[in-house]
Scaffold this active site. Structure first.
Site, PDB file in Angstrom:
ATOM      1  N   HIS A 110      -5.371  -4.399  -1.439  1.00  0.00           N
ATOM      2  CA  HIS A 110      -5.587  -2.793  -2.797  1.00  0.00           C
ATOM      3  C   HIS A 110      -5.570  -3.523  -3.875  1.00  0.00           C
ATOM      4  CE1 HIS A 110      -5.094   0.763   0.089  1.00  0.00           C
ATOM      5  NE2 HIS A 110      -4.426  -0.856   0.452  1.00  0.00           N
ATOM      6  N   SER A 131       0.579  -1.202   0.636  1.00  0.00           N
ATOM      7  CA  SER A 131       0.506   0.423  -0.211  1.00  0.00           C
ATOM      8  C   SER A 131       0.678   1.087  -0.036  1.00  0.00           C
ATOM      9  CB  SER A 131      -1.091  -0.373   1.316  1.00  0.00           C
ATOM     10  OG  SER A 131      -0.619  -0.104   2.419  1.00  0.00           O
ATOM     11  N   LYS A 171     -12.673  -2.143   0.312  1.00  0.00           N
ATOM     12  CA  LYS A 171     -11.799  -0.964  -0.437  1.00  0.00           C
ATOM     13  C   LYS A 171     -12.537  -1.234  -1.856  1.00  0.00           C
ATOM     14  CE  LYS A 171      -7.784  -0.842   1.445  1.00  0.00           C
ATOM     15  NZ  LYS A 171      -6.940  -2.789   2.986  1.00  0.00           N
TER      16      LYS A 171
HETATM   17  C1  LIG Z   1      -6.927  -3.096   4.318  1.00  0.00           C
HETATM   18  C2  LIG Z   1      -6.570  -3.846   4.008  1.00  0.00           C
HETATM   19  C3  LIG Z   1      -6.969  -4.870   5.399  1.00  0.00           C
HETATM   20  C4  LIG Z   1      -8.142  -5.041   6.242  1.00  0.00           C
HETATM   21  O1  LIG Z   1      -9.083  -4.773   6.095  1.00  0.00           O
HETATM   22  P1  LIG Z   1     -10.822  -4.784   6.056  1.00  0.00           P
HETATM   23  O2  LIG Z   1     -11.435  -5.349   6.015  1.00  0.00           O
HETATM   24  O3  LIG Z   1     -10.771  -3.221   6.089  1.00  0.00           O
HETATM   25  O4  LIG Z   1     -10.391  -4.883   7.761  1.00  0.00           O
HETATM   26  C5  LIG Z   1      -5.843  -6.396   4.866  1.00  0.00           C
HETATM   27  N1  LIG Z   1      -5.317  -6.492   3.955  1.00  0.00           N
HETATM   28  C6  LIG Z   1      -4.674  -5.432   3.201  1.00  0.00           C
HETATM   29  C7  LIG Z   1      -3.561  -5.962   2.425  1.00  0.00           C
HETATM   30  C8  LIG Z   1      -5.151  -4.347   3.873  1.00  0.00           C
HETATM   31  O5  LIG Z   1      -4.773  -3.287   2.951  1.00  0.00           O
END
Ligand SMILES: *Cc1c(COP(=O)(O)O)cnc(C)c1O
Length: 397
Positions: free
Chosen positions: A213, A185, A244
């Site tokens: 992501h 990220s 996301k």
């Molecule tokens: C955002 C993210 C998460 C967490 O996801 P949520 O559904 O918000 O708990 C887990 N792993 C990665 C790689 C992320 O970018």
């Protein structure tokens, strides 16, 4: 002094330290739906370039309608975990849609991907086994690995020489699982899944990729890194989020081999001991997969937007990390500069975030821009113009 008074003093001291280190996190208030253009607490309208709203679905009329309709037909909440009385037809349909999308055998829902990652390792592996994890993996993977008794190996981010070294050491264990984020990220780089797959074959290891992501973003149709590297069906475990690109509400999942998912349903603690996702979220999820299955419009637009934005910003003279995702890291290297630039950009109506140590390594401060299919060319142009103006003002370009 009472027990709490002592503790209160201790906490206040630590909070003060966080403040004086410049690491105190303030929440910025948004008073509109999440979208390309948002209204913030001060009443200012800004263009949003820091949400994970990659496909622009966070305020989708179709998803909102699907959620409303499901509230009428299926109620508000489940008041149960899945295996007692918390499974509706909607939950099963959403799991099937997830498996179809990723070309996997089965899927299991969680309240969030944080829970999916927290509950995936401990039921599947024990002290006889090995987990080989990328050093930049998400916090939830790190926490999940901590809960598992498997022997831990760590390799430098996307460093295949180091991964090979760790795999050689891990031959001492019974089963091996390589774990990586699909897209990292902070830089926006994609895990080299082709090479990871080769090494996994050579050293008899399984693979887990967290597509949080990358799902909806990477690959021609947005099916993630397994599409990009032509590895559909060849990765044992995929985790991801509905928070996301996939509408941005809440919810996570693990998808992959049938027996793995079956075992998670028996033993995964965040699944067994936490509530079912609400019907509205499940129904909107089903609708979302239907929409992005039917046409590639949003994925195409996201890819075109990203390409346009990155090439224009590079041409303006900015130093940008190589990216294969919708994350564009504009490198500034200086923590204060990253904060100054972000706040000057906000005055210009561009909403971005500056990241600096310890979120990124020392001397690697940056502004992370996230592109969305919700952005129109005019939005991108306004952002590029603001970056160019402020970049000159602050002697960045
Ligand atoms: C955002 C993210 C998460 C967490 O996801 P949520 O559904 O918000 O708990 C887990 N792993 C990665 C790689 C992320 O970018």
């Amino acid at each position: 002094m009472s027990a709490f008074e002592n503790y209160q003093k201790h906490l206040q001291q630590e909070l003060d330290e966080i403040q004086s280190a410049g690491l105190y996190k303030n929440e910025r208030i948004i008073v509109s739906p999440q979208s390309a253009a948002i209204k913030i607490g001060s009443g200012q309208e800004v263009l949003n370039f820091c949400a994970n709203n990659y496909l622009g679905l966070s305020d989708s009329k179709e998803l909102i309608d699907a959620a409303k309709e499901a509230m009428d037909t299926h109620g508000f909440g489940m008041s149960s975990v899945r295996f007692i009385c918390g499974t509706q037809d909607l939950h099963k349909q959403l799991e099937a849609a997830i498996s179809r999308f990723f070309g996997t055998e089965d899927a299991i829902l969680y309240a969030a991907c944080f829970d999916a990652n927290g509950g995936v390792f401990e039921p599947l592996l024990n002290e006889q086994d090995a987990i080989i994890s990328d050093s930049l993996n998400h916090a939830s993977i790190i926490d999940g690995v901590r809960l598992c008794k498997a022997v831990r190996y760590r390799y430098a981010n996307a460093d295949m020489e180091d991964l090979e070294k760790q795999l050689k050491m891990a031959q001492a264990q019974r089963f091996r699982l390589i774990v990586t984020d699909g897209v990292f990220s902070m830089d926006g780089n994609v895990a080299p899944m082709d090479k990871i797959y080769e090494l996994a074959q050579k050293y008899n290891a399984m693979i887990m990729v967290d597509e949080s992501h990358s799902a909806g973003v990477v690959g021609h149709t947005g099916r993630g890194t397994t599409e990009l590297f032509d590895l559909r069906g060849k990765v044992e475990i995929i985790t991801g989020t509905l928070g996301k690109a996939f509408g941005g509400a809440i919810g996570g999942f693990t998808t992959g081999k049938k027996e793995i998912i079956d075992m998670l349903r028996q033993r995964s603690r965040p699944y067994l001991f936490s509530n079912s996702i609400p019907p509205a979220i499940a129904a909107a999820g089903i609708k979302m997969f239907e929409m992005i299955d039917k046409t590639n419009t949003l994925q195409d637009k996201l890819h075109a937007n990203t390409e346009y934005f990155v090439s224009k910003l590079k041409a303006a003279g900015f130093d940008i990390k190589p990216t294969q995702s919708a994350i564009c890291a504009v490198m500034l290297y200086d923590a204060k500069l990253s904060q100054d630039m972000a706040s000057r950009l906000q005055e210009e109506g561009i909403y971005v975030t500056g990241f600096y140590y310890p979120v990124v390594p020392k001397g690697q401060a940056r502004i992370r821009v996230q592109i969305s299919a919700a952005h129109e060319t005019a939005h991108l142009d306004k952002c590029i113009a603001a970056f160019t103006k402020i970049g000159k003002e602050l002697n960045v370009i």
